[in-house]
Design an enzyme around this catalytic site. Sequence first.
Site, PDB file in Angstrom:
ATOM      1  N   ILE A  11       0.827  -1.216   0.000  1.00  0.00           N
ATOM      2  CA  ILE A  11       0.000   0.000   0.000  1.00  0.00           C
ATOM      3  C   ILE A  11       0.858   1.262   0.000  1.00  0.00           C
ATOM      4  O   ILE A  11       0.428   2.311  -0.477  1.00  0.00           O
ATOM      5  CB  ILE A  11      -1.003  -0.015   1.182  1.00  0.00           C
ATOM      6  CG1 ILE A  11      -2.157   0.952   0.919  1.00  0.00           C
ATOM      7  CG2 ILE A  11      -0.318   0.274   2.514  1.00  0.00           C
ATOM      8  CD1 ILE A  11      -3.353   0.757   1.833  1.00  0.00           C
ATOM      9  N   ASP A  34       0.963  -0.066   9.367  1.00  0.00           N
ATOM     10  CA  ASP A  34       1.315   1.129  10.125  1.00  0.00           C
ATOM     11  C   ASP A  34       2.830   1.381  10.076  1.00  0.00           C
ATOM     12  O   ASP A  34       3.289   2.484   9.725  1.00  0.00           O
ATOM     13  CB  ASP A  34       0.861   0.880  11.567  1.00  0.00           C
ATOM     14  CG  ASP A  34       0.703   2.150  12.374  1.00  0.00           C
ATOM     15  OD1 ASP A  34       0.804   3.241  11.786  1.00  0.00           O
ATOM     16  OD2 ASP A  34       0.470   2.039  13.590  1.00  0.00           O
TER      17      ASP A  34
HETATM   18  P1  ADP Z   1      -4.266  -4.761  11.988  1.00  0.00           P
HETATM   19  O1  ADP Z   1      -3.533  -4.369  13.246  1.00  0.00           O
HETATM   20  O2  ADP Z   1      -5.446  -3.848  11.698  1.00  0.00           O
HETATM   21  O3  ADP Z   1      -4.579  -6.209  11.936  1.00  0.00           O
HETATM   22  P2  ADP Z   1      -1.927  -5.062  10.226  1.00  0.00           P
HETATM   23  O4  ADP Z   1      -1.116  -3.958   9.678  1.00  0.00           O
HETATM   24  O5  ADP Z   1      -1.288  -5.986  11.208  1.00  0.00           O
HETATM   25  O6  ADP Z   1      -3.247  -4.372  10.814  1.00  0.00           O
HETATM   26  O7  ADP Z   1      -2.474  -5.941   9.033  1.00  0.00           O
HETATM   27  C1  ADP Z   1      -3.543  -5.587   8.175  1.00  0.00           C
HETATM   28  C2  ADP Z   1      -3.351  -6.256   6.827  1.00  0.00           C
HETATM   29  O8  ADP Z   1      -2.403  -5.523   6.061  1.00  0.00           O
HETATM   30  C3  ADP Z   1      -2.835  -7.682   6.866  1.00  0.00           C
HETATM   31  O9  ADP Z   1      -3.608  -8.443   5.925  1.00  0.00           O
HETATM   32  C4  ADP Z   1      -1.383  -7.564   6.417  1.00  0.00           C
HETATM   33  O10 ADP Z   1      -0.960  -8.724   5.712  1.00  0.00           O
HETATM   34  C5  ADP Z   1      -1.459  -6.409   5.464  1.00  0.00           C
HETATM   35  N1  ADP Z   1      -0.216  -5.646   5.218  1.00  0.00           N
HETATM   36  C6  ADP Z   1       0.922  -5.586   5.954  1.00  0.00           C
HETATM   37  N2  ADP Z   1       1.812  -4.737   5.383  1.00  0.00           N
HETATM   38  C7  ADP Z   1       1.209  -4.240   4.259  1.00  0.00           C
HETATM   39  C8  ADP Z   1       1.600  -3.329   3.226  1.00  0.00           C
HETATM   40  N3  ADP Z   1       2.804  -2.741   3.227  1.00  0.00           N
HETATM   41  N4  ADP Z   1       0.711  -3.068   2.227  1.00  0.00           N
HETATM   42  C9  ADP Z   1      -0.520  -3.638   2.215  1.00  0.00           C
HETATM   43  N5  ADP Z   1      -0.938  -4.497   3.155  1.00  0.00           N
HETATM   44  C10 ADP Z   1      -0.088  -4.805   4.156  1.00  0.00           C
END
Ligand code: ADP
Length: 169
Positions: A11, A34
């Site tokens: 993202i 994040d």
């Molecule tokens: P939450 O704490 O809301 O669960 P996370 O960041 O741990 O949030 O994960 C949310 C989703 O984003 C997961 O499906 C993870 O695989 C995905 N994810 C992690 N890094 C990225 C990235 N750089 N771009 C897009 N999606 C990501």
Amino acid sequence: MTTIRLVQGDITRQSVDAVVNAANSSLLGGGGVDGAIHRRGGPEILDECRALRASRYGKGLPTGQAVATAAGKLDARWVIHTVGPVWQGGRGDPSLLASCHREALRVADELGARTVAFPAISTGVYGWPLEDAARIAVETVRETPTDVEEVRFVLFDDRAYEAFARQLG
Ligand code: ADP
């Protein structure tokens, strides 16, 4: 009319008006999306998050709400931070996950953002089952009136991409 697009990838590499961050309520950074957003976006985002903690959100951003900051070095104008609900003991509150999507779109409308990238909120560290999260995300975007022209779900891996693709049908 809002078009929903699915993209598999990172993202933080998207060119959009706004990138939605799956933040935690501290707004001070974390892992997953994040961490990636703050790493690539640089310190300007964290500076604005700290300012929000010092003003409107002294106790942190409540689950299901959304707030915008600048996007630093990302190829976007804004980051919209939202806090997903945690899946715990085999359950979670789906209305809060829907609220994240609705509130992020409301903030996007306030900003005038027309293209918005969403991650799969709550499906990482917060443990929400992917299939269910995908259903809530897609249904909520479909049901929410907004001026956003493109909602781009950016899914990190095959499994997440397939789950969202099944919902789009
Ligand atoms: P939450 O704490 O809301 O669960 P996370 O960041 O741990 O949030 O994960 C949310 C989703 O984003 C997961 O499906 C993870 O695989 C995905 N994810 C992690 N890094 C990225 C990235 N750089 N771009 C897009 N999606 C990501």
